[in-house]
Design a protein around this motif. Structure first.
Motif, PDB file in Angstrom:
ATOM      1  N   ALA A  80     -51.715 -38.900 -34.016  1.00  0.00           N
ATOM      2  CA  ALA A  80     -52.248 -37.557 -33.751  1.00  0.00           C
ATOM      3  C   ALA A  80     -52.657 -36.856 -35.047  1.00  0.00           C
ATOM      4  N   GLN A  81     -51.827 -37.016 -36.060  1.00  0.00           N
ATOM      5  CA  GLN A  81     -52.150 -36.395 -37.352  1.00  0.00           C
ATOM      6  C   GLN A  81     -53.404 -37.004 -37.973  1.00  0.00           C
ATOM      7  N   LEU A  82     -53.520 -38.336 -37.843  1.00  0.00           N
ATOM      8  CA  LEU A  82     -54.713 -38.987 -38.380  1.00  0.00           C
ATOM      9  C   LEU A  82     -55.965 -38.504 -37.662  1.00  0.00           C
ATOM     10  N   ALA A  87     -60.885 -35.356 -37.818  1.00  0.00           N
ATOM     11  CA  ALA A  87     -61.749 -34.301 -37.291  1.00  0.00           C
ATOM     12  C   ALA A  87     -62.037 -33.250 -38.362  1.00  0.00           C
ATOM     13  N   ALA A  88     -60.990 -32.859 -39.115  1.00  0.00           N
ATOM     14  CA  ALA A  88     -61.172 -31.868 -40.167  1.00  0.00           C
ATOM     15  C   ALA A  88     -62.077 -32.401 -41.272  1.00  0.00           C
ATOM     16  N   GLY A  90     -64.413 -34.712 -40.933  1.00  0.00           N
ATOM     17  CA  GLY A  90     -65.784 -34.733 -40.419  1.00  0.00           C
ATOM     18  C   GLY A  90     -66.430 -33.365 -40.443  1.00  0.00           C
ATOM     19  N   GLN A  91     -65.647 -32.350 -40.038  1.00  0.00           N
ATOM     20  CA  GLN A  91     -66.172 -30.983 -40.067  1.00  0.00           C
ATOM     21  C   GLN A  91     -66.495 -30.559 -41.497  1.00  0.00           C
ATOM     22  N   GLY A  92     -65.608 -30.921 -42.419  1.00  0.00           N
ATOM     23  CA  GLY A  92     -65.842 -30.558 -43.822  1.00  0.00           C
ATOM     24  C   GLY A  92     -67.077 -31.228 -44.383  1.00  0.00           C
ATOM     25  N   LEU A  93     -67.253 -32.524 -44.052  1.00  0.00           N
ATOM     26  CA  LEU A  93     -68.440 -33.237 -44.527  1.00  0.00           C
ATOM     27  C   LEU A  93     -69.712 -32.649 -43.934  1.00  0.00           C
ATOM     28  N   TRP A  94     -69.642 -32.253 -42.666  1.00  0.00           N
ATOM     29  CA  TRP A  94     -70.816 -31.639 -42.030  1.00  0.00           C
ATOM     30  C   TRP A  94     -71.176 -30.316 -42.706  1.00  0.00           C
ATOM     31  N   LEU A  95     -70.146 -29.494 -42.960  1.00  0.00           N
ATOM     32  CA  LEU A  95     -70.392 -28.216 -43.634  1.00  0.00           C
ATOM     33  C   LEU A  95     -70.919 -28.430 -45.042  1.00  0.00           C
TER      34      LEU A  95
END
Length: 577
Positions: A80-82, A87-88, A90-95
């Motif tokens: 779950a942590q992984l 997800a975090a 991926g969001q950071g790379l997108w931003l």
């Protein structure tokens, strides 16, 4: 443009071995933290009889020695942590990609230019403090742009003078002219010059809502297809021989092509003749069109008599000398004067500067009433033959000098409500020859002007090299918006921005061991190529008391009045046939 020796430093590089060690330590800490959190989560959620130690390193040691057992619950918690980390990430790379897409090739230069507290006078807080000191309410100042990191909006204060150099189609009206007009307080008057209708259409309805007053649009050449519902008598400016000389200079500058050959005698005498005729018409309360009529009748001595009757004996003698000069000499002087006054012959211009008849009850524009505040004036003209440029310049000067007189009589020697002048295309439609000499003085009177040019050489055509340098030096805020290919100007601008030191570290391995070499190199922060190809959306700001700064321009579409501007454009946009 004086050069600068401004220099900033670049941090030294970190060795590859140091980076590898840091990465290994970071991975070890992440692994230990992940194991610790998974075990504790499993214990909390499943009620496992195992009691994991609080110390993460003790917990890992117990697992390694078999004193603790890795459970299925711990595996689920780790998974779950992984998933959350993935997800975090991926969001950071997108931003990051999105932010990187907004960055331009010159943004790296911002790290070596003005930033942080260095820019305090230009920030909203700094500009607002100046506005409070000056007693100006409603706006911190004239918007310039946003720092490249996107966090701080910069403003010129209500006592700063501006000069902008932006090449064609670089967004000067969208990102500087229109935002400045919209930022003016309701109690302030705004003066705009241009050879296009875009700023007029975009802001006239918004200014009407802000001030409660209908804007004045001076459009003698139908740039915005405006009808002459009001008029202005240029001769109301001519109150004495000095004002007559100044207006004659505007007619001379506005009708003379920069590359035209001039004659020292005929040009000088032609300008004197125009000044004398203007003074005579003003003294006798005649329409300005009579000035051209007199210039077309070289032997008419009516103006000589008017000057004599009103005590201007020397001017009368000078005019009589031209009237009675030998035929060729007289024809040359009067012919030169007629060229300067050519715009008065236009039938479309006449209703804007004279009454159409004894029953003409249209409002008359009063520059002194305008300077009191709360009004907006758009002065529009085309370029080239038959241009109304001299009249646009005369109206501009009349308004600014009326504001100057009011400021001199006001508490503190300045206008209580500043006058903002956005002088777009000033070199084409508003050739004000005396502007460089008076520019810095206007700021002390509460008259904030923004002279907008397409290039350095365009200013030189009007004021000469010395005059353009004087204007540039007198401005507190200088903005370069790109699109210029004049190497000499860009070279001096590059020198003003300055250099920075780049420190580098290199490692050498030999039979004697490992050695490290540190070197310092000189780097130009923004060279001529960078400035010449600066992308749209970026501008260099040189302001008094702060380092050169790279900013992100902020178009009106990103401002608080965006919807109102769109409605104003739609209401005034020409409808196709």
């Amino acid at each position: 443009m004086p050069a600068s020796d401004r220099r900033t430093s670049q941090p030294s590089a970190i060795g590859a071995e140091t980076i590898a060690l840091i990465v290994l330590l970071a991975l070890a800490l992440v692994l230990v933290g992940g194991v610790w959190s998974s075990m504790h989560l499993a214990h909390a959620l499943t009620g496992s009889p195992q009691d994991p130690p609080a110390n993460p390193f003790t917990l890992v040691l117990h697992l390694a020695l078999g004193q603790l057992r890795w459970t299925g619950g711990a595996t689920a918690a780790a998974a779950a942590q992984l998933a959350l980390v993935a997800a975090a990430t991926g969001q950071g790379l997108w931003l990051r990609r999105r932010k990187k897409a907004k960055r331009t090739r010159v943004d790296t230069a911002a790290a070596y230019m003005g930033a942080g507290q260095e820019l305090q006078p230009l920030t909203e807080e700094g500009a607002s403090a100046t506005a409070r000191r000056l007693g100006v309410r409603g706006a911190p100042g004239v918007p310039i742009g946003r720092t490249v990191d996107g966090r701080r909006m910069l403003y010129g204060s209500w006592e700063d003078m501006h000069i902008d150099i932006w090449g064609p189609r670089t967004g000067k009206t969208t990102s500087r002219g229109i935002p400045a007009i919209l930022a003016a307080p309701a109690a302030s008057s705004v003066l705009v010059t241009s050879n296009k209708r875009d700023a007029t259409d975009a802001t006239r309805d918004v200014r009407r809502e802000i001030t409660g007053n209908e804007p004045w649009v001076f459009d003698p050449q139908r740039v915005a297809t405006e009808e002459p519902t009001w008029w202005w008598d240029p001769l109301t400016y001519v109150t004495d021989e000095v004002k007559a000389d100044q207006m004659a200079a505007l007619f001379a500058a506005g009708t003379r092509d920069a590359s035209a050959q001039t004659d020292a005698y005929f040009d000088g005498e032609g300008r004197n003749l125009v000044a004398w005729l203007l003074l005579a018409a003003a003294l006798d309360k005649r329409p300005i069109t009579d000035v051209y009529t007199w210039s077309a009748r070289p032997t008419d001595e009516t103006a000589v008599g008017i000057l004599s009757e009103h005590g201007y004996k020397l001017q009368a003698d000078g005019l009589a000398g031209v009237v009675n000069a030998p035929d060729k000499q007289r024809a040359g002087v009067f012919g030169t004067a007629r060229q300067m006054l050519a715009c008065l012959t236009s039938t479309t211009i006449a209703p804007w500067i004279s009454r159409t008849g004894p029953d003409d009850d249209r409002p008359h524009f009063d520059p002194h009433a305008f300077a009191e505040g709360g009004h907006t004036l758009y002065s529009l003209s085309k370029e080239g033959a038959g241009s109304a440029g001299p009249l646009v310049a005369a109206l501009t000067v009349a308004v600014v000098e009326a504001a100057e007189e009011l400021g001199a009589r006001s508490p503190g020697g300045r206008l209580a409500n500043p006058l903002l002048g956005v002088l777009d295309e000033i070199a084409n439609v508003c050739r004000w020859t005396e502007l460089p000499s008076q520019y810095s003085h206007f700021g002390s009177r509460g008259i904030v002007l923004m002279a907008i040019l397409q290039s350095w050489s365009q200013g030189v055509e009007v004021w000469g090299e010395a005059g353009m340098n004087k204007l540039w030096s007198a401005a507190n805020v200088k903005v370069y918006g790109g699109g210029v290919s004049e190497v000499s100007f860009l070279q001096e601008l590059s020198q003003l921005i300055g250099d920075h030191d780049r420190r580098s570290v290199s490692a050498n391995v030999s039979s004697d061991g490992r050695s490290t070499t540190r070197s310092l190199s000189d780097m130009t922060t923004m060279d001529v190529a960078d400035l010449g190809a600066m992308p749209r959306g970026r501008a260099v700001v040189l302001a008094s008391g702060v380092p050169p700064t790279l900013v992100q321009t902020v178009p009106w579409m990103a401002g608080e009045h965006a919807e109102a501007v769109k409605k104003s454009i739609a209401a005034h946009e020409p409808q196709g046939a």
